[in-house]
Write a protein that holds these residues in place. Structure first.
Motif, PDB file in Angstrom:
ATOM      1  N   GLY A  78       0.825  -1.215   0.000  1.00 34.98           N
ATOM      2  CA  GLY A  78       0.000   0.000   0.000  1.00 34.98           C
ATOM      3  C   GLY A  78       0.850   1.252   0.000  1.00 34.98           C
ATOM      4  N   ASP A  79       0.173   2.385   0.056  1.00 33.63           N
ATOM      5  CA  ASP A  79       0.897   3.653   0.070  1.00 33.63           C
ATOM      6  C   ASP A  79       1.781   3.744   1.310  1.00 33.63           C
ATOM      7  OD1 ASP A  79       0.062   5.321  -2.206  1.00 33.63           O
ATOM      8  OD2 ASP A  79      -1.958   5.043  -1.377  1.00 33.63           O
ATOM      9  N   LEU A  80       3.049   4.034   1.108  1.00 32.28           N
ATOM     10  CA  LEU A  80       3.935   4.256   2.257  1.00 32.28           C
ATOM     11  C   LEU A  80       3.630   5.632   2.837  1.00 32.28           C
ATOM     12  CD1 LEU A  80       7.445   2.889   1.196  1.00 32.28           C
ATOM     13  CD2 LEU A  80       5.502   1.666   2.148  1.00 32.28           C
ATOM     14  N   PHE A  81       3.400   5.675   4.136  1.00 35.25           N
ATOM     15  CA  PHE A  81       3.108   6.971   4.763  1.00 35.25           C
ATOM     16  C   PHE A  81       4.125   7.330   5.834  1.00 35.25           C
ATOM     17  CE2 PHE A  81       1.435   5.330   8.743  1.00 35.25           C
ATOM     18  CZ  PHE A  81       0.996   4.061   8.403  1.00 35.25           C
ATOM     19  N   GLN A  82       4.965   6.375   6.213  1.00 35.74           N
ATOM     20  CA  GLN A  82       6.027   6.696   7.180  1.00 35.74           C
ATOM     21  C   GLN A  82       7.309   6.020   6.724  1.00 35.74           C
ATOM     22  OE1 GLN A  82       4.914   6.438  11.323  1.00 35.74           O
ATOM     23  NE2 GLN A  82       7.010   6.074  11.966  1.00 35.74           N
ATOM     24  N   ILE A  83       8.348   6.813   6.567  1.00 32.27           N
ATOM     25  CA  ILE A  83       9.627   6.324   6.052  1.00 32.27           C
ATOM     26  C   ILE A  83      10.712   6.727   7.036  1.00 32.27           C
ATOM     27  CG2 ILE A  83      11.294   6.511   4.166  1.00 32.27           C
ATOM     28  CD1 ILE A  83       8.815   7.327   2.394  1.00 32.27           C
ATOM     29  N   GLU A  84      11.364   5.730   7.615  1.00 33.00           N
ATOM     30  CA  GLU A  84      12.438   6.033   8.566  1.00 33.00           C
ATOM     31  C   GLU A  84      13.741   5.554   7.954  1.00 33.00           C
ATOM     32  OE1 GLU A  84      11.472   4.793  12.549  1.00 33.00           O
ATOM     33  OE2 GLU A  84       9.358   5.287  12.296  1.00 33.00           O
ATOM     34  N   THR A  85      14.686   6.459   7.817  1.00 36.06           N
ATOM     35  CA  THR A  85      15.963   6.163   7.168  1.00 36.06           C
ATOM     36  C   THR A  85      17.080   6.551   8.123  1.00 36.06           C
ATOM     37  OG1 THR A  85      17.401   6.766   5.294  1.00 36.06           O
ATOM     38  CG2 THR A  85      15.709   8.346   5.873  1.00 36.06           C
ATOM     39  N   ASN A  95       1.782  15.617   0.825  1.00 34.78           N
ATOM     40  CA  ASN A  95       0.968  14.434   0.481  1.00 34.78           C
ATOM     41  C   ASN A  95       0.729  13.519   1.676  1.00 34.78           C
ATOM     42  OD1 ASN A  95       3.379  13.154   0.850  1.00 34.78           O
ATOM     43  ND2 ASN A  95       3.536  12.291  -1.204  1.00 34.78           N
ATOM     44  N   GLY A  96       1.194  13.929   2.867  1.00 37.98           N
ATOM     45  CA  GLY A  96       0.928  13.151   4.076  1.00 37.98           C
ATOM     46  C   GLY A  96       2.067  12.264   4.525  1.00 37.98           C
ATOM     47  N   VAL A  97       3.047  12.050   3.653  1.00 35.09           N
ATOM     48  CA  VAL A  97       4.178  11.200   4.030  1.00 35.09           C
ATOM     49  C   VAL A  97       5.006  11.867   5.123  1.00 35.09           C
ATOM     50  CG1 VAL A  97       6.368  10.227   3.196  1.00 35.09           C
ATOM     51  CG2 VAL A  97       4.304  10.052   1.793  1.00 35.09           C
ATOM     52  N   ARG A  98       5.429  11.047   6.084  1.00 39.14           N
ATOM     53  CA  ARG A  98       6.368  11.497   7.112  1.00 39.14           C
ATOM     54  C   ARG A  98       7.693  10.792   6.907  1.00 39.14           C
ATOM     55  NH1 ARG A  98       1.325  13.647   7.962  1.00 39.14           N
ATOM     56  NH2 ARG A  98       1.101  14.328  10.120  1.00 39.14           N
ATOM     57  N   ALA A  99       8.786  11.521   7.090  1.00 41.74           N
ATOM     58  CA  ALA A  99      10.102  10.893   7.021  1.00 41.74           C
ATOM     59  C   ALA A  99      10.899  11.242   8.266  1.00 41.74           C
ATOM     60  CB  ALA A  99      10.846  11.350   5.771  1.00 41.74           C
ATOM     61  N   LEU A 100      11.413  10.213   8.918  1.00 44.73           N
ATOM     62  CA  LEU A 100      12.360  10.411  10.009  1.00 44.73           C
ATOM     63  C   LEU A 100      13.738  10.083   9.448  1.00 44.73           C
ATOM     64  CD1 LEU A 100      11.921   9.332  13.675  1.00 44.73           C
ATOM     65  CD2 LEU A 100      14.093   9.015  12.518  1.00 44.73           C
ATOM     66  N   VAL A 101      14.631  11.035   9.525  1.00 45.44           N
ATOM     67  CA  VAL A 101      15.953  10.901   8.915  1.00 45.44           C
ATOM     68  C   VAL A 101      16.984  11.046  10.026  1.00 45.44           C
ATOM     69  CG1 VAL A 101      17.507  11.817   7.163  1.00 45.44           C
ATOM     70  CG2 VAL A 101      15.019  11.993   6.836  1.00 45.44           C
ATOM     71  N   GLU A 102      17.815  10.022  10.206  1.00 47.65           N
ATOM     72  CA  GLU A 102      18.756  10.067  11.324  1.00 47.65           C
ATOM     73  C   GLU A 102      20.138   9.621  10.892  1.00 47.65           C
ATOM     74  OE1 GLU A 102      17.891   7.456  14.611  1.00 47.65           O
ATOM     75  OE2 GLU A 102      19.456   8.343  15.855  1.00 47.65           O
ATOM     76  N   TYR A 127      13.095   1.633   7.766  1.00 43.59           N
ATOM     77  CA  TYR A 127      11.890   1.093   8.391  1.00 43.59           C
ATOM     78  C   TYR A 127      10.733   1.883   7.786  1.00 43.59           C
ATOM     79  CZ  TYR A 127       8.446  -0.153  11.927  1.00 43.59           C
ATOM     80  OH  TYR A 127       7.322  -0.620  12.560  1.00 43.59           O
ATOM     81  N   VAL A 128       9.849   1.200   7.061  1.00 42.18           N
ATOM     82  CA  VAL A 128       8.786   1.936   6.364  1.00 42.18           C
ATOM     83  C   VAL A 128       7.432   1.302   6.630  1.00 42.18           C
ATOM     84  CG1 VAL A 128      10.314   2.758   4.544  1.00 42.18           C
ATOM     85  CG2 VAL A 128       9.090   0.618   4.213  1.00 42.18           C
ATOM     86  N   LYS A 129       6.440   2.160   6.790  1.00 45.90           N
ATOM     87  CA  LYS A 129       5.082   1.701   7.040  1.00 45.90           C
ATOM     88  C   LYS A 129       4.183   2.066   5.857  1.00 45.90           C
ATOM     89  CE  LYS A 129       3.365   2.726  11.121  1.00 45.90           C
ATOM     90  NZ  LYS A 129       3.107   3.456  12.411  1.00 45.90           N
ATOM     91  N   GLY A 130       3.475   1.057   5.352  1.00 42.71           N
ATOM     92  CA  GLY A 130       2.471   1.285   4.325  1.00 42.71           C
ATOM     93  C   GLY A 130       1.100   1.051   4.909  1.00 42.71           C
ATOM     94  N   LEU A 131       0.078   1.439   4.156  1.00 46.52           N
ATOM     95  CA  LEU A 131      -1.289   1.251   4.651  1.00 46.52           C
ATOM     96  C   LEU A 131      -1.616  -0.228   4.807  1.00 46.52           C
ATOM     97  CD1 LEU A 131      -3.167   4.042   2.652  1.00 46.52           C
ATOM     98  CD2 LEU A 131      -2.651   3.994   5.104  1.00 46.52           C
ATOM     99  N   GLU A 132      -0.854  -1.112   4.153  1.00 43.28           N
ATOM    100  CA  GLU A 132      -1.140  -2.549   4.243  1.00 43.28           C
ATOM    101  C   GLU A 132       0.056  -3.366   4.700  1.00 43.28           C
ATOM    102  OE1 GLU A 132      -2.335  -3.414   0.243  1.00 43.28           O
ATOM    103  OE2 GLU A 132      -3.722  -1.713   0.250  1.00 43.28           O
ATOM    104  N   GLY A 133       1.001  -2.747   5.366  1.00 44.39           N
ATOM    105  CA  GLY A 133       2.116  -3.550   5.839  1.00 44.39           C
ATOM    106  C   GLY A 133       3.330  -2.725   6.207  1.00 44.39           C
ATOM    107  N   THR A 134       4.392  -3.437   6.551  1.00 40.99           N
ATOM    108  CA  THR A 134       5.607  -2.795   7.046  1.00 40.99           C
ATOM    109  C   THR A 134       6.818  -3.456   6.396  1.00 40.99           C
ATOM    110  OG1 THR A 134       4.503  -2.459   9.185  1.00 40.99           O
ATOM    111  CG2 THR A 134       6.900  -2.223   9.161  1.00 40.99           C
ATOM    112  N   GLY A 135       7.806  -2.651   6.062  1.00 41.29           N
ATOM    113  CA  GLY A 135       9.036  -3.177   5.472  1.00 41.29           C
ATOM    114  C   GLY A 135      10.263  -2.698   6.223  1.00 41.29           C
ATOM    115  N   VAL A 136      11.259  -3.573   6.311  1.00 41.67           N
ATOM    116  CA  VAL A 136      12.512  -3.226   6.974  1.00 41.67           C
ATOM    117  C   VAL A 136      13.672  -3.703   6.113  1.00 41.67           C
ATOM    118  CG1 VAL A 136      13.959  -3.568   9.009  1.00 41.67           C
ATOM    119  CG2 VAL A 136      11.491  -3.466   9.277  1.00 41.67           C
ATOM    120  N   ILE A 137      14.654  -2.844   5.933  1.00 44.28           N
ATOM    121  CA  ILE A 137      15.960  -3.297   5.430  1.00 44.28           C
ATOM    122  C   ILE A 137      16.941  -3.043   6.557  1.00 44.28           C
ATOM    123  CG2 ILE A 137      17.796  -2.965   3.732  1.00 44.28           C
ATOM    124  CD1 ILE A 137      15.669  -2.152   1.723  1.00 44.28           C
TER     125      ILE A 137
END
Lengths: 343, 343
Positions: free
Chosen positions: A141-148, A217-224, A237-247
């Motif tokens: 789904g649409d990614l709405f939270q992206i942590e890098t 567009n609503g996306v949040r990014a945490l950059v550290e 670490y990324v969150k989509g409306l239908e799931g979560t992904g991690v590298i």
């Protein structure tokens, strides 16, 4: 074939020569200049011509373009000088110390008709390309939270990167990569930013930072970026409306979990969590989720140097556009301001 | 022995009865009232007296104190009523919907001389006690960055916690725990806060949040609750001047790495990371770090109900002080304001 002269044959300069610049991209390194004799010796051992001065390199008509891989505060002067002497320019990141400096350089690029292109090499990192594919293809789904995050424990390695006057510090050094990746991926204006710079190591430049970006567009990014992290948090670490992904790390180890069934709120089994019970934080039932694989991805845009050749010779669009570089630099300035850094 | 009547024999009320309230603490559950017949039946089956009305319970002279475990918006009225009828009060968290409500309750507590104490049970969570010990004992030096996260994927379980009027939402529901732990641990005024509330599930209340707190002593806390996280980040991630600690989950699995030797900046071996080389993000040499164990810890303060007994009977200091509860509620109000939530 474009012949390149490297200005600054240090760690990055020699890495371009040995690893990044490939003849199949129709770009070839033919010479180098460095102020350090031992680096010139290395360049010579690596089979390229060395020059006694910058001017000698710039006067050499067989050189079509230069790569600038020197400390950040010298980029502007070198880029302007090179273009005025008829050379195209590839510049290491961060391109400039400020938007103002970049604008001066871009003016000269326009006047001279010479290409100025910044080596934002991490647009080609596989971990980034995997996340970008997830963002575009919406497998969860649409990614709405992206942590890098990029975490290390070595502090700032001991050279000019410690020094403010040379444009050191982690927001400029690594932040420029992570922010460039995010802005290249998320095609939306930024609405709000906050930033906290870390100075725990006692350097005059930041040894890390946490920034939080909210896009229109609503996306949040945490950059550290952290250089005092003896244990790493995941690279992505990324969150989509239908799931979560991690590298997890540079080795591309990863996990991707997709919600494939409804969460049955009324039959959730609470778990014991510390002194309490929780349904909210209980794992979803096994039927509700599926573990997927991150699809293998290749860049859907050309290699940096192949693109550089096409920009110079065939007037094609650059992958790394100067207005994008400018936007990242402006964001870095905003983050410094927001974090209350005193100039 | 203090006899307790439970008001609201739902999930939490019955959990207090069955698990939390222990006779060795000199507190005993003797009765319960609930507006739902099936919950009263359960209370009866669990061997305690049930009442036909709240007033009947409050009129029972054998009841010394009540536990209020009802939706958040009812706490104030119930607490005031109980104290006016001569009962001491244990109140579930979040104690009140606002600082203003709490102040009204504390006024009545003062007037009536009855104890009002909030059940901040997660001060006794083992994961928290381990981090608090690390903070106080400085096994990896002064902690300067504390990240506390609770991640689930079930959204907000389907009851009053969805509804604003009842004080639902994750900042109030879980945020109150995480913020209470942080403020209980970090003994310093807050200098700056930022907060972002998540509304991706379409509820009228927040389904999670990220808050960032800066304390006057330099400590930073990142506090996050997520209910749309199909993969969890660690429960705790903390950075000290000499190392990093992680507690992964409720099972207390953990890792603690301490810097025990100098980082040799000049002999760092760069690693390949994506398209680049990095010394900064290379792992420190093996000699420079040691892996420790998180020491086992027990609370250095009494059990909640043993303490409640001592507060009521022996006028001792409460572990959960009302001024601390007030400070957390005030912080929650600030975070709602900062995040731009419209009332």
């Amino acid at each position: 074939m474009l012949n390149i002269g490297i200005i600054g044959y240090g760690g990055m300069g020699s890495y371009h020569h040995q690893q990044l610049i490939k003849e199949e991209d129709q770009v070839s390194v033919t010479g180098a200049f460095d102020i350090k004799v031992d680096r010139l010796d290395l360049a010579r051992r690596n089979g390229i011509k060395t020059y006694h001065s910058l001017d000698e390199l710039l006067r050499d008509d067989t050189i079509d373009a230069v790569l600038i891989a020197t400390p950040n505060d010298s980029h502007k002067e070198l880029a302007i000088k090179a273009m005025e002497q008829g050379k195209h320019v590839v510049c290491e990141k961060p391109a400039m110390m400020s938007v103002k400096e970049l604008d001066e350089v871009l003016d000269v690029s326009k006047e001279t008709g010479k290409t100025f292109m910044v080596h934002q090499n991490r647009r080609w990192d596989s971990d980034f390309l995997m996340i970008r594919d997830l963002y575009n293809q919406k497998q969860v789904g649409d990614l709405f939270q992206i942590e890098t995050r990029v975490h290390g424990a070595n502090g700032i390695p001991g050279d000019w990167r410690h020094m403010k006057v040379h444009g050191g510090g982690m927001l400029l050094d690594w932040g420029v990569h992570l922010l460039d990746q995010i802005l290249f991926m998320v095609n939306s204006p930024i609405k709000e930013v906050s930033c906290d710079l870390s100075y725990v190591l006692g350097d005059e430049v930041d040894d890390g930072f946490i920034a939080y970006l909210t896009f229109e567009n609503g996306v949040r990014a945490l950059v550290e970026v952290g250089t005092t992290n003896f244990i790493k948090l995941p690279r992505w670490y990324v969150k989509g409306l239908e799931g979560t992904g991690v590298i997890y790390d540079w080795d591309l180890s990863n996990k991707l979990v997709k919600q494939t069934g409804a969460i049955d709120h009324h039959n959730l089994v609470p778990i014991k969590a510390g002194q309490g019970l929780t349904k909210t934080m209980a794992p979803p039932s096994e039927e509700a989720v599926t573990e997927l694989d991150f699809p293998p991805v290749a860049a859907d845009f050309p290699n940096f140097y192949a693109n550089f050749y096409d920009v110079v010779v065939n007037h094609q669009e650059p992958v790394v556009k100067n207005e994008e570089v400018r936007r990242v630099l402006a964001l870095i300035e905003t983050l410094f301001d927001e974090a209350g850094q005193i100039d």
